[in-house]
Design an enzyme around this catalytic site. Sequence first.
Site, PDB file in Angstrom:
ATOM      1  N   PRO A   1      34.361 -10.830 -20.100  1.00  0.00           N
ATOM      2  CA  PRO A   1      35.137 -10.178 -18.839  1.00  0.00           C
ATOM      3  C   PRO A   1      34.616 -10.726 -17.471  1.00  0.00           C
ATOM      4  O   PRO A   1      33.396 -10.972 -17.384  1.00  0.00           O
ATOM      5  CB  PRO A   1      34.688  -8.745 -19.230  1.00  0.00           C
ATOM      6  N   ASN A   2      35.687 -10.592 -16.699  1.00  0.00           N
ATOM      7  CA  ASN A   2      35.564 -10.830 -15.119  1.00  0.00           C
ATOM      8  C   ASN A   2      35.286 -12.372 -15.075  1.00  0.00           C
ATOM      9  O   ASN A   2      35.354 -12.609 -13.781  1.00  0.00           O
ATOM     10  CB  ASN A   2      34.454  -9.898 -14.817  1.00  0.00           C
TER      11      ASN A   2
ATOM     12  N   ARG B   1      34.833 -13.438  -7.162  1.00  0.00           N
ATOM     13  CA  ARG B   1      33.990 -12.128  -7.254  1.00  0.00           C
ATOM     14  C   ARG B   1      32.494 -12.396  -6.896  1.00  0.00           C
ATOM     15  O   ARG B   1      32.062 -13.393  -7.386  1.00  0.00           O
ATOM     16  CB  ARG B   1      34.160 -11.450  -8.467  1.00  0.00           C
TER      17      ARG B   1
ATOM     18  N   TYR C   1      27.366 -15.371  -8.120  1.00  0.00           N
ATOM     19  CA  TYR C   1      28.125 -16.440  -9.169  1.00  0.00           C
ATOM     20  C   TYR C   1      28.631 -17.851  -8.421  1.00  0.00           C
ATOM     21  O   TYR C   1      29.067 -18.591  -9.243  1.00  0.00           O
ATOM     22  CB  TYR C   1      29.023 -15.664  -9.560  1.00  0.00           C
TER      23      TYR C   1
ATOM     24  N   ASN D   1      29.565 -17.460 -22.951  1.00  0.00           N
ATOM     25  CA  ASN D   1      28.912 -16.427 -21.508  1.00  0.00           C
ATOM     26  C   ASN D   1      29.883 -15.212 -21.922  1.00  0.00           C
ATOM     27  O   ASN D   1      30.852 -15.269 -21.474  1.00  0.00           O
ATOM     28  CB  ASN D   1      29.277 -17.104 -20.221  1.00  0.00           C
TER      29      ASN D   1
ATOM     30  N   ALA E   1      29.657  -9.158 -19.327  1.00  0.00           N
ATOM     31  CA  ALA E   1      28.735  -7.866 -19.630  1.00  0.00           C
ATOM     32  C   ALA E   1      28.754  -7.391 -20.948  1.00  0.00           C
ATOM     33  O   ALA E   1      27.818  -6.572 -21.218  1.00  0.00           O
ATOM     34  CB  ALA E   1      29.560  -6.841 -18.811  1.00  0.00           C
TER      35      ALA E   1
ATOM     36  N   GLU F   1      23.999 -19.577 -25.547  1.00  0.00           N
ATOM     37  CA  GLU F   1      24.209 -18.482 -24.608  1.00  0.00           C
ATOM     38  C   GLU F   1      23.859 -19.073 -23.193  1.00  0.00           C
ATOM     39  O   GLU F   1      22.848 -19.458 -23.131  1.00  0.00           O
ATOM     40  CB  GLU F   1      23.359 -17.256 -24.962  1.00  0.00           C
TER      41      GLU F   1
ATOM     42  N   HIS G   1      24.249 -17.828 -19.036  1.00  0.00           N
ATOM     43  CA  HIS G   1      24.431 -16.909 -17.880  1.00  0.00           C
ATOM     44  C   HIS G   1      24.407 -17.660 -16.572  1.00  0.00           C
ATOM     45  O   HIS G   1      23.374 -18.427 -16.296  1.00  0.00           O
ATOM     46  CB  HIS G   1      23.594 -15.890 -17.781  1.00  0.00           C
TER      47      HIS G   1
ATOM     48  N   ARG H   1      17.728  -9.525 -11.970  1.00  0.00           N
ATOM     49  CA  ARG H   1      18.841  -8.420 -11.896  1.00  0.00           C
ATOM     50  C   ARG H   1      18.472  -7.310 -12.620  1.00  0.00           C
ATOM     51  O   ARG H   1      17.422  -6.967 -12.847  1.00  0.00           O
ATOM     52  CB  ARG H   1      20.035  -9.110 -11.994  1.00  0.00           C
TER      53      ARG H   1
HETATM   54  C1  DQA Z   1      26.579 -13.002 -16.317  1.00  0.00           C
HETATM   55  C2  DQA Z   1      25.725 -12.129 -16.261  1.00  0.00           C
HETATM   56  C3  DQA Z   1      26.131 -10.680 -16.805  1.00  0.00           C
HETATM   57  O1  DQA Z   1      25.329  -9.457 -16.808  1.00  0.00           O
HETATM   58  C4  DQA Z   1      27.321 -10.201 -15.787  1.00  0.00           C
HETATM   59  O2  DQA Z   1      27.835  -8.999 -16.312  1.00  0.00           O
HETATM   60  C5  DQA Z   1      28.407 -11.394 -15.921  1.00  0.00           C
HETATM   61  C6  DQA Z   1      28.034 -12.533 -15.685  1.00  0.00           C
HETATM   62  C7  DQA Z   1      26.388 -14.354 -15.897  1.00  0.00           C
HETATM   63  O3  DQA Z   1      27.001 -15.284 -16.024  1.00  0.00           O
HETATM   64  O4  DQA Z   1      25.450 -14.306 -14.920  1.00  0.00           O
HETATM   65  O5  DQA Z   1      29.500 -11.019 -16.006  1.00  0.00           O
HETATM   66  O6  DQA Z   1      27.116 -13.345 -17.795  1.00  0.00           O
END
Ligand code: DQA
Length: 144
Positions: free
Chosen positions: A10-11, A18, A23, A72, A75, A96, A98, A105
């Site tokens: 998501p996102n 964003r 990011y 990735n 959340a 995995e 990020h 964080r």
């Molecule tokens: C994320 C880190 C997560 O905590 C966050 O919710 C994201 C992006 C990252 O790529 O740093 O959406 O996965």
Amino acid sequence: MKSILVLNGPNLNLLGKRQPEIYGHATLDDVADLCRAAAGDVTIRMEQSNHEGQLIDWIHEARTAHAGIVINAGAYTHTSVAIFDALNAFDGPVIEVHISNVHKRESFRHHSYISPRADGVIVGFGINGYAAAVRQICDLINAN
Ligand code: DQA
């Protein structure tokens, strides 16, 4: 020919728009280019969804379609037992990623449901982490 699924949660469709201070300014299309360049002869399937069930369906498809998964989960990393279970039903390597350093964080980002299944975890390297993950998965699948 071997292929890898690069899965984004998501996102991440808003990557580049964003919270660029966290990011960065690169987009998910830039990530796809980076992954394809890192993959050489290995095919990359790049997917993103804001919906947990869709991510799980793609992981199920990967059981027969892909040799490895870079994920990735956004959340959902911090909440989803269901994605953990789906990854446990996949036999190949999982890495995995990020973009941000989640350990620097909020404390709710410090726990990952994905990490106990992952063969490796890359955090805080920006989008370069995807390229490193793809290279590592390629090494793992080419060794088999
Ligand atoms: C994320 C880190 C997560 O905590 C966050 O919710 C994201 C992006 C990252 O790529 O740093 O959406 O996965």
